[in-house]
Design an enzyme around this catalytic site. Structure first.
Site, mmCIF file in Angstrom:
data_model
loop_
_atom_site.group_PDB
_atom_site.id
_atom_site.type_symbol
_atom_site.label_atom_id
_atom_site.label_comp_id
_atom_site.label_asym_id
_atom_site.label_seq_id
_atom_site.Cartn_x
_atom_site.Cartn_y
_atom_site.Cartn_z
ATOM 1 N N GLN A 1 -4.410 -1.626 9.738
ATOM 2 C CA GLN A 1 -4.159 -2.625 9.312
ATOM 3 C C GLN A 1 -5.189 -3.269 10.254
ATOM 4 O O GLN A 1 -4.984 -3.554 11.180
ATOM 5 C CB GLN A 1 -2.934 -2.666 8.613
ATOM 6 C CG GLN A 1 -2.611 -4.358 8.160
ATOM 7 C CD GLN A 1 -3.435 -3.860 6.941
ATOM 8 O OE1 GLN A 1 -3.152 -3.183 5.855
ATOM 9 N NE2 GLN A 1 -3.900 -5.008 5.992
ATOM 10 N N LYS B 1 0.776 -1.158 -0.069
ATOM 11 C CA LYS B 1 0.012 0.485 0.450
ATOM 12 C C LYS B 1 0.884 1.558 0.288
ATOM 13 O O LYS B 1 0.195 2.280 -0.799
ATOM 14 C CB LYS B 1 -0.994 0.031 1.283
ATOM 15 C CG LYS B 1 -1.963 -1.123 1.602
ATOM 16 C CD LYS B 1 -2.910 -1.198 2.265
ATOM 17 C CE LYS B 1 -4.291 -2.227 2.347
ATOM 18 N NZ LYS B 1 -4.655 -2.552 3.314
ATOM 19 N N ASP C 1 -10.817 2.821 3.796
ATOM 20 C CA ASP C 1 -11.409 1.926 3.475
ATOM 21 C C ASP C 1 -12.408 1.375 3.030
ATOM 22 O O ASP C 1 -12.612 0.656 2.808
ATOM 23 C CB ASP C 1 -10.561 0.935 4.721
ATOM 24 C CG ASP C 1 -9.791 -0.201 4.162
ATOM 25 O OD1 ASP C 1 -9.467 0.376 3.595
ATOM 26 O OD2 ASP C 1 -8.601 0.092 5.957
#
Ligand code: NAP
Length: 282
Positions: A97, A53, A120
């Protein structure tokens, strides 16, 4: 034989477009869009995801901030980091995460990410907006799947779509996106009897179950679009949720694992970060 939908190719094209938009953003706003990534602990798979990422963010010209916290961090310590990032006007997107170590309160920590920085798309508000047909930030994996389906050029209106899996991060938002594109959507899960009954009549099948080669050839209609979200590690190899070789014989289009949905997920994270930045400044 099915045509392979290459996530690598669609993703590379998407990232080129994002890169150009990032450059425009930087010229107009005299700063780069910024993604902050918080990783707690040393889960090897999470470390790889976070590395990819951050690499993806920098490759399109955005700024990344990375916070690697020890496994034994307390809830208060992780909350403090997320709160600081939430208050920082130079941070556009925050990604914590998952999974977090078991002792941490995941829901509480995620709730500290403002909806506008929730790149997200996991927040209840962002999921709710998608459900009422006015999406703001949509979960990256389903968003990437939609791009892959659209890359086939098929007209989605009125198509029978089956999503296998109903997680809040993949299955449910996937179903909502397909519904918003006027598909007739069925969601199957672990309590569904005879899943083949639904998939055999489906023009589009999205499988997000987490079971190696779950979708077999005799479950698929001739010419269907088959999207494999699954990532399973078997004997050190990555295997999807679709029996790829056999299903390729009947499907019209199919995504491989690896090289299908995976690269698109990161591209959509970059897209969501850029959009989050543009909403502040643009
Ligand atoms: P999850 O939260 O574990 O959800 C799995 C879903 O599959 C659940 O809804 C579950 O049903 C259903 N399911 C499990 N066993 C089943 C069975 N035998 N028959 C029918 N349905 C069954 O997983 P997830 O986060 O959605 O992820 C799914 C897969 O996608 C995993 O392999 C994950 O690694 C992968 N993934 C890939 C990406 C990517 O970027 N490529 C991103 C996210 C996830 P119940 O609700 O009834 O339990």
């Amino acid at each position: 034989m099915a045509e392979i939908i290459s996530g690598k190719i669609v993703s590379a094209q998407t990232r080129e477009k994002i890169k150009a938009m990032v450059s425009e953003f930087e010229t107009e706003n005299k700063r780069k869009p910024c993604l902050a990534v918080v990783l707690v602990g040393n889960d090897p798979a999470s470390e790889v995801y976070v590395r990819n990422k951050i690499k993806g963010t920098e490759e399109v010209g955005m700024k990344s901030l990375s916070f690697n916290m020890p496994e034994n961090s307390t809830n208060a310590e992780v909350e403090e980091v997320v709160k600081c990032l939430a208050d920082d006007d130079n941070v556009d997107g925050i990604l914590v995460q998952l999974p977090l170590p078991k002792h941490l309160d995941e829901r509480k920590i995620l709730s500290l990410i403002p909806d506008t920085k929730d790149v997200d798309g996991f927040s209840p508000n962002n999921l709710g907006l998608l459900s009422i047909g006015t999406p703001r930030t949509v979960s990256c994996t389903p968003l990437g799947v939609m791009e892959l389906i659209k890359s086939t050029g098929i007209d989605l209106k009125g198509k029978n779509a089956v999503v296998i899996g109903r997680s809040n991060t993949v299955g449910k938002p996937m179903a909502m996106l397909l519904l918003n594109e006027n598909c007739t959507v069925t969601v199957c899960h672990s309590k569904t009897d005879n899943i083949a009954f639904y998939t055999k009549n489906a023009d589009i099948v999205v499988v997000a179950v987490g079971r190696p080669e779950f979708l077999k050839k005799d479950m698929v209609k001739e010419g269907a679009v088959v999207i494999d979200v699954g990532i399973n590690r078997v004997d050190g190899k990555l295997i999807g949720d679709v029996d790829f070789d056999a299903v390729s014989e009947v499907a019209g289009y199919i995504t491989p694992v690896p090289g299908g949905v995976g690269p698109m997920t990161i591209s959509m994270l970059l897209y969501n970060t850029l959009m989050a930045a543009k909403k502040v400044n643009g």
